[in-house]
Design a protein around this motif. Structure first.
Motif, PDB file in Angstrom:
ATOM      1  N   LEU A  26       0.836  -1.194   0.000  1.00 53.14           N
ATOM      2  CA  LEU A  26       0.000   0.000   0.000  1.00 53.14           C
ATOM      3  C   LEU A  26       0.872   1.245   0.000  1.00 53.14           C
ATOM      4  O   LEU A  26       1.985   1.228   0.537  1.00 53.14           O
ATOM      5  CB  LEU A  26      -0.910   0.016   1.230  1.00 53.14           C
ATOM      6  N   VAL A  27       0.364   2.330  -0.544  1.00 52.81           N
ATOM      7  CA  VAL A  27       1.117   3.583  -0.627  1.00 52.81           C
ATOM      8  C   VAL A  27       0.385   4.659   0.173  1.00 52.81           C
ATOM      9  O   VAL A  27      -0.776   4.979  -0.103  1.00 52.81           O
ATOM     10  CB  VAL A  27       1.298   4.040  -2.085  1.00 52.81           C
ATOM     11  N   ALA A  28       1.071   5.207   1.168  1.00 53.42           N
ATOM     12  CA  ALA A  28       0.480   6.248   2.008  1.00 53.42           C
ATOM     13  C   ALA A  28       0.700   7.620   1.387  1.00 53.42           C
ATOM     14  O   ALA A  28       1.768   7.913   0.841  1.00 53.42           O
ATOM     15  CB  ALA A  28       1.092   6.202   3.397  1.00 53.42           C
ATOM     16  N   ALA A  38      -8.054   1.224   7.577  1.00 55.76           N
ATOM     17  CA  ALA A  38      -9.124   0.262   7.331  1.00 55.76           C
ATOM     18  C   ALA A  38      -8.645  -0.893   6.466  1.00 55.76           C
ATOM     19  O   ALA A  38      -8.990  -2.057   6.714  1.00 55.76           O
ATOM     20  CB  ALA A  38     -10.308   0.971   6.677  1.00 55.76           C
ATOM     21  N   GLU A  39      -7.831  -0.597   5.477  1.00 54.73           N
ATOM     22  CA  GLU A  39      -7.364  -1.657   4.564  1.00 54.73           C
ATOM     23  C   GLU A  39      -6.375  -2.593   5.265  1.00 54.73           C
ATOM     24  O   GLU A  39      -6.379  -3.801   5.036  1.00 54.73           O
ATOM     25  CB  GLU A  39      -6.727  -1.006   3.328  1.00 54.73           C
ATOM     26  N   ASP A 109      -8.229   4.419  -2.786  1.00 52.63           N
ATOM     27  CA  ASP A 109      -9.520   3.913  -2.345  1.00 52.63           C
ATOM     28  C   ASP A 109      -9.716   2.516  -2.908  1.00 52.63           C
ATOM     29  O   ASP A 109      -8.886   1.997  -3.647  1.00 52.63           O
ATOM     30  CB  ASP A 109     -10.659   4.842  -2.795  1.00 52.63           C
ATOM     31  N   GLY A 110     -10.814   1.882  -2.537  1.00 47.53           N
ATOM     32  CA  GLY A 110     -11.078   0.526  -2.985  1.00 47.53           C
ATOM     33  C   GLY A 110     -10.407  -0.498  -2.088  1.00 47.53           C
ATOM     34  O   GLY A 110      -9.426  -0.217  -1.397  1.00 47.53           O
ATOM     35  N   SER A 111     -10.935  -1.703  -2.080  1.00 40.70           N
ATOM     36  CA  SER A 111     -10.397  -2.792  -1.268  1.00 40.70           C
ATOM     37  C   SER A 111      -9.865  -3.896  -2.163  1.00 40.70           C
ATOM     38  O   SER A 111     -10.434  -4.189  -3.225  1.00 40.70           O
ATOM     39  CB  SER A 111     -11.487  -3.354  -0.348  1.00 40.70           C
ATOM     40  N   VAL A 112      -8.775  -4.537  -1.723  1.00 41.06           N
ATOM     41  CA  VAL A 112      -8.140  -5.586  -2.516  1.00 41.06           C
ATOM     42  C   VAL A 112      -8.980  -6.856  -2.447  1.00 41.06           C
ATOM     43  O   VAL A 112      -9.362  -7.318  -1.361  1.00 41.06           O
ATOM     44  CB  VAL A 112      -6.720  -5.860  -1.991  1.00 41.06           C
ATOM     45  N   ASN A 113      -9.262  -7.413  -3.616  1.00 42.45           N
ATOM     46  CA  ASN A 113      -9.908  -8.720  -3.694  1.00 42.45           C
ATOM     47  C   ASN A 113      -8.788  -9.761  -3.617  1.00 42.45           C
ATOM     48  O   ASN A 113      -8.131 -10.065  -4.608  1.00 42.45           O
ATOM     49  CB  ASN A 113     -10.690  -8.849  -5.003  1.00 42.45           C
ATOM     50  N   GLN A 132      -6.166  -6.968  -7.682  1.00 44.27           N
ATOM     51  CA  GLN A 132      -7.542  -6.911  -8.167  1.00 44.27           C
ATOM     52  C   GLN A 132      -8.416  -6.325  -7.054  1.00 44.27           C
ATOM     53  O   GLN A 132      -8.258  -6.664  -5.880  1.00 44.27           O
ATOM     54  CB  GLN A 132      -8.042  -8.314  -8.534  1.00 44.27           C
ATOM     55  N   LEU A 133      -9.322  -5.440  -7.427  1.00 45.21           N
ATOM     56  CA  LEU A 133     -10.130  -4.750  -6.429  1.00 45.21           C
ATOM     57  C   LEU A 133     -11.534  -5.341  -6.346  1.00 45.21           C
ATOM     58  O   LEU A 133     -12.050  -5.902  -7.321  1.00 45.21           O
ATOM     59  CB  LEU A 133     -10.218  -3.257  -6.738  1.00 45.21           C
TER      60      LEU A 133
END
Length: 439
Positions: A26-28, A38-39, A109-113, A132-133
């Motif tokens: 992840l990139v902050a 959250a992620e 944004d979005g969550s990793v599938n 993949q999101l």
């Protein structure tokens, strides 16, 4: 380990992750701290490890959250090269830490599938793949039904129970009832907002708009409390609003597909009021006119709810329906109509008699036209009177020259029409100028 990478201390005893699974990178940034937190929690709950780096050389709040949540934090050292991207930095760390691969998610944004991302990694020889999101699913729109009520204990329970089948929330605004309206509505499952005293139909509508705006309702449908309106028509109003994008949808009693048996006297009176309302709105083409300007069965969009909640010009009484149309017109809102069923075979369907109600509406229309369209109300008739004065002046001079006698009747008519016309014209011009200045 390369001197270009710094790792935050990790507490392995509090983190149940597996190095046999690919890590998630992840990139902050300066604005995604809440999303990062959250992620990370979501990734850790699925036994994967989160590795977080920064898009800039700074210890951001997102990185602080990452440390608290036992994610691996990778910071660039002071001598890192410009070519060193966050993706490359995360990949290098994941390889050196012994992970079998990296699922890179550089968005904000979005969550990793995770299952789909692992499958994508298996189907390639690369160490790093773009994650993949999860598909974005829009929440179902919320529908609030608002019911203004005054001494409607006999019918409000049935109306609320029926409306609940088509709405997320049913709000009853009790306008100072002296019977059991509040108790019956609450027992039927409605949220009840009470007025300390009776302020009128428009005042109840104002409270409904305010509460709907506070509750962030996507759609607001207004029903009468006496059972005249059929709640099963609510989905049709909402569907029409979604398809057309109109801010206001009106249940039209006069549509050829409407199943409404209206008394003749009421139909005639509403025809006159509809005609006057459309003219006061400046809608002259029959195809553009609103067929049922006084229908209380209406649906409003979020934008209309918000603007109506802030409009203090909506009257407290039965003329509020007309004032709302003036509000919609002044804001450029689209108004469409759908056929609806109205049951007039109910007791005490209107607290005002038809004559009193009609006079109230006509008076409101005249006041609005005087305020909004003074040229039409005063200027045009004024010019017409002046022209009539010129005509009578011509007859006066013609008769005097032909007969030698002065026609007093023509002279009085000429003077009267000319003076009234001049006064009306100048009054219309002054009011029009004041309205332009007010805007």
């Amino acid at each position: 380990m390369s001197d270009r990478i710094q790792q935050s201390p990790a507490n392995d005893s509090t983190r149940e992750v597996s190095k046999n699974l690919p890590a998630v990178g992840l990139v902050a940034t300066e604005s995604n701290a809440e999303w990062i937190a959250a992620e990370i929690l979501r990734i850790h709950s699925r036994a994967h490890q989160a590795i977080v780096t920064a898009a800039v050389d700074a210890d951001l709040q997102a990185l602080t959250f990452a440390r608290w949540l036992d994610a691996e934090v990778v910071l660039p050292s002071g001598n890192w090269a410009e070519a060193d991207s966050p993706r490359e930095r995360l990949q290098l760390f994941a390889k050196e830490a012994g992970y079998p691969g990296l699922l890179y998610h550089g968005e904000e944004d979005g969550s990793v599938n995770l299952p789909a991302s692992r499958d994508a990694l298996k189907n390639t020889e690369k160490f790093t793949v773009d994650a993949q999101l999860e598909p974005v699913t829009e929440a179902d729109p919320t529908v609030m039904v608002g019911i203004p009520a005054y001494n409607e204990a006999a019918t409000i329970g049935t109306v609320v129970e029926s409306a609940k089948n088509y709405a997320d929330t049913v709000l009853v605004v009790d306008d100072g009832s002296t019977d059991d309206t509040v108790e019956v509505a609450a027992a039927a499952g409605a949220t009840v907002y009470e007025h300390d005293r009776n302020v009128g139909y428009g005042g109840a509508l104002n409270s409904i708009f305010d509460q709907a705006d506070r509750g962030d309702a996507d759609y607001l449908v207004i029903l009468d409390a006496d059972g005249q309106h059929d709640p099963s028509d609510i989905p049709e109003l909402i569907e029409q609003q979604q398809e057309s994008g109109a801010e206001v949808v009106i249940g039209n009693r006069f549509d050829e597909d409407a199943d409404t048996e209206m008394p003749l006297y009421r139909r005639f009176g509403l025809f006159a009021v509809n005609l006057m309302t459309n003219l006061s709105l400046g809608i002259l083409r029959p195809t553009k006119q609103i067929s049922d300007t006084q229908s209380g069965f209406r649906a409003y969009s979020t934008e209309a709810i918000s603007s109506l909640a802030e409009d203090n010009s909506i009257g407290d009484h039965m003329d509020a329906s007309t004032n709302i149309l003036y509000h919609a017109h002044s804001n450029g809102y689209q108004v469409v109509e759908v056929p609806t069923t109205i049951d007039y075979d109910v007791e005490a369907s209107n607290n005002l008699g038809p004559v009193e109600h009609g006079l109230t509406l006509v008076g409101n229309i005249i006041r609005t036209v005087e305020r909004e369209h003074p040229i039409m109300l005063l200027g045009v008739p004024g010019v017409s009177c002046v022209l009539m004065g010129f005509v009578f002046t011509y007859f006066t001079m013609f008769n005097y020259l032909q007969s030698g006698s002065f026609p007093l009747g023509y002279a009085l008519a000429s003077t009267t029409f000319t003076i009234i016309g001049i006064l009306a014209s100048f009054t219309g011009i002054i009011l029009h100028s004041l309205e332009l200045y007010r805007k």
